[in-house]
Design a protein around this motif. Sequence first.
Motif, mmCIF file in Angstrom:
data_model
loop_
_atom_site.group_PDB
_atom_site.id
_atom_site.type_symbol
_atom_site.label_atom_id
_atom_site.label_comp_id
_atom_site.label_asym_id
_atom_site.label_seq_id
_atom_site.Cartn_x
_atom_site.Cartn_y
_atom_site.Cartn_z
ATOM 1 N N TYR A 133 64.444 -22.459 -48.093
ATOM 2 C CA TYR A 133 64.657 -22.479 -46.648
ATOM 3 C C TYR A 133 66.117 -22.715 -46.297
ATOM 4 O O TYR A 133 66.592 -22.285 -45.251
ATOM 5 C CB TYR A 133 63.708 -23.488 -45.987
ATOM 6 N N TYR A 134 66.832 -23.388 -47.222
ATOM 7 C CA TYR A 134 68.275 -23.529 -47.047
ATOM 8 C C TYR A 134 68.973 -22.223 -47.431
ATOM 9 O O TYR A 134 69.896 -21.780 -46.770
ATOM 10 C CB TYR A 134 68.802 -24.678 -47.899
ATOM 11 N N PRO A 140 62.112 -23.910 -41.608
ATOM 12 C CA PRO A 140 61.003 -24.546 -42.326
ATOM 13 C C PRO A 140 59.963 -25.128 -41.383
ATOM 14 O O PRO A 140 58.818 -25.351 -41.770
ATOM 15 C CB PRO A 140 61.689 -25.670 -43.105
ATOM 16 N N ILE A 281 64.346 -30.973 -52.674
ATOM 17 C CA ILE A 281 64.810 -31.106 -51.291
ATOM 18 C C ILE A 281 63.700 -30.664 -50.336
ATOM 19 O O ILE A 281 63.073 -29.628 -50.531
ATOM 20 C CB ILE A 281 66.119 -30.314 -51.066
ATOM 21 N N GLN A 282 63.409 -31.515 -49.374
ATOM 22 C CA GLN A 282 62.300 -31.276 -48.443
ATOM 23 C C GLN A 282 62.869 -30.966 -47.067
ATOM 24 O O GLN A 282 63.254 -31.873 -46.351
ATOM 25 C CB GLN A 282 61.411 -32.524 -48.346
ATOM 26 N N PRO A 283 62.918 -29.713 -46.673
ATOM 27 C CA PRO A 283 63.462 -29.422 -45.349
ATOM 28 C C PRO A 283 62.534 -29.935 -44.251
ATOM 29 O O PRO A 283 61.333 -30.084 -44.471
ATOM 30 C CB PRO A 283 63.567 -27.899 -45.329
ATOM 31 N N PRO A 284 63.080 -30.220 -43.072
ATOM 32 C CA PRO A 284 62.280 -30.802 -41.995
ATOM 33 C C PRO A 284 61.167 -29.875 -41.534
ATOM 34 O O PRO A 284 61.357 -28.672 -41.404
ATOM 35 C CB PRO A 284 63.303 -31.009 -40.872
ATOM 36 N N GLY A 285 59.993 -30.450 -41.320
ATOM 37 C CA GLY A 285 58.885 -29.681 -40.768
ATOM 38 C C GLY A 285 58.129 -28.862 -41.787
ATOM 39 O O GLY A 285 57.111 -28.253 -41.485
ATOM 40 N N THR A 287 56.515 -29.871 -44.386
ATOM 41 C CA THR A 287 55.261 -30.513 -44.753
ATOM 42 C C THR A 287 54.629 -31.107 -43.499
ATOM 43 O O THR A 287 55.343 -31.573 -42.629
ATOM 44 C CB THR A 287 55.540 -31.665 -45.733
ATOM 45 N N LEU A 296 55.085 -38.095 -50.732
ATOM 46 C CA LEU A 296 56.014 -39.203 -50.976
ATOM 47 C C LEU A 296 55.495 -40.117 -52.074
ATOM 48 O O LEU A 296 56.239 -40.618 -52.895
ATOM 49 C CB LEU A 296 56.245 -39.991 -49.692
ATOM 50 N N ALA A 299 56.244 -38.648 -55.345
ATOM 51 C CA ALA A 299 57.646 -38.297 -55.580
ATOM 52 C C ALA A 299 58.254 -39.061 -56.756
ATOM 53 O O ALA A 299 59.000 -38.501 -57.551
ATOM 54 C CB ALA A 299 58.465 -38.538 -54.313
#
Lengths: 391, 270
Positions: A133-134, A140, A281-285, A287, A296, A299
């Motif tokens: 997504y980056y 995302p 890396i977890q982009p916002p939104g 999940t 989490l 993780a």
Amino acid sequence: MRFFSFHLMPYPDLPSDYDGPAWVTVPNQFYDPNLGSGLYNRYLDELIYAEEVGFDGVCVNEHHQNAYGNMPSPNLIASILARQTSRVRIAVVGNALPLYDPPTRVAEEFAMIDVISGGRLIAGMVVGGGPEYYSFSINPADARERFQEAHDLIVKAWTTPGPFEFIGKHFRIRYVNPWPRPIQQPHPEIWIPGAGSLETVEFVARQRYAYMGIPYFPITVFERMFRMFRDACEAEGYEADPLQQGWLVPIYVAETDEQARREYEEHLWYFVKRLLPGITIQPPGYTSVRSLGNILKSAGTFMLNLETWDQVVDGQYAIVGSPETVTDLLIENLSRLGTGNLLGLFQLGTLPHDLTKKNLALFAEQVMPKLRAEFPEGQPVHRPSAAGQVA
Amino acid sequence: MSSLSEEYVETDVGKVQVFRGGDGAPLVYMHSAAGEAVNPTAEKLADWFSVVSPVFPGFGESEGVDKVDDMEDATFHHLDLFDRLGLDAVPIVGLSFGGWMAAELATRYPGRVSRLVLVNPVGLYIEGQPVKEIFGRTPAELAEDMFADQSHPMAQMMHMLSEFRGDVGQQIEVPMELVLPIWKSMSATAKLGWDPYLHNPKLRRRLHRITAPTLVIHGAQDTLAPKAIAEAYTAEIPDARLVDVEGGAHLLALEKPDEVTDLIREFVSS
């Protein structure tokens, strides 16, 4: 039991003094195209070799702008395999649907591979990893929504006579009418990889697709994941078929336990310490709030955090040893998980060509037959009582 | 300092949380991506104004994130909310993301905004001077851009969150009550600000439509939103001026509430 050889096509030559992420921002000046030319051909040879030694299928997947897996287009690799193999299933696990606009591109390319290979495609569909997504600047925050809509469009494109009109929120196509159509009817087998998100598990169960557990977690996390999947199928009113489940795990077989560790360990650490950084890396939104807690919670158990060989062995992050050891561990774990597809990563990190081939050959000759005998097709794999006795 | 009280308002996108306080003429506060609807500046302003500080859909307890996909949706949501609250032409103060949303409203419906205060606004793209990344960095890294003084309690909390990690190979219990609001705020911000990244390419050439006298406030130590953005707003909005606040970074409403409140009170009352 069906056996697949999964290849990531990693880049094994990151500079030794580079300690940044292997994703998104890893400088592409590190990529040597001449080295890459040899690698692609070597990795293709390893996939083709899996057919020669008796695997049921091969798997490729999609990642962008990274050193972990150099297949931004797995469909290109799958189309080569469609010509260069004759028997194995070709699983593309998968195409990251939200990155394709319009997604009918996926319906077309998958149908091409299915037709060229004579109906051997397994169509994997995936939301895409966080880093994607980056790398694509695709939002995302509506990734799940785009995935759902793209999936609906693709399956409809395969199953509803065209032309028809598709008017969605994200995709609007006035004339959906893809040529060619897939050989497999009503459509190729669909696999959905997942890392334990509830939404994905429930969706796969509802559609009666197959759920592939994404690796690099300890066996206990997989156990929870597949229990969740079986429960979701039960909630839909049926019992999960073992072939609806797949476990992806790094495997290395050598003549003895000692030799296996000696030959394998440095290559595994290159993978863990050099190629995994940045993947989480977890982009916002990306999940849902509902799944956030679970993700989490797991993780801290992600393979990236490992420091010692004992941790690798204890968590069964990789199955490594003599043919006997590997056979025992796989029987135990497959019984625990209940998965009817075993997806092995037989090449990992910097593992060289000769050892990869030896690994594939030893596994096929000395492990696979025993597992086939232990888990005949059409019979349940999940045997909670049997698990543990072997250990 | 007056306290703000919480209420819920039914709107076009669902129920949203609104904090209100004070008497006097109405004044709207639009929060940043940090979701600070309640903050020392809004509370101080309530000593002088009747402050309305709505929580944008997806933040806090406000519903409707699934119905707001872009700035057009955001503007219509604000119009709807203003109508329901009986706000006609009001002064609006917006911090960062909130400043961007205020400017979007003011270009489309200039008559609904009587005074405009943009504090460290984003929303414009200046070649070579992009807004720094907010979506891929640790809370500790962000804190460095958000606060000039790292001893601020919120900066401290952000540093603490970054240090939080479980034992290797163990399942961990994450403090969800801390993580969840941040997660929701960033997700809601991404809906509007992921691509194009925290700007609207068309906004700049629309700024001439803003009729409200405008004050642009820039935190002198803000390393997140370049001053060039504040300068561009000031240059394009017909009646605008720019002031610097020394000793403050991006989250100026939290870090320099006295200075910011004084500037706003003086400007809006004039």
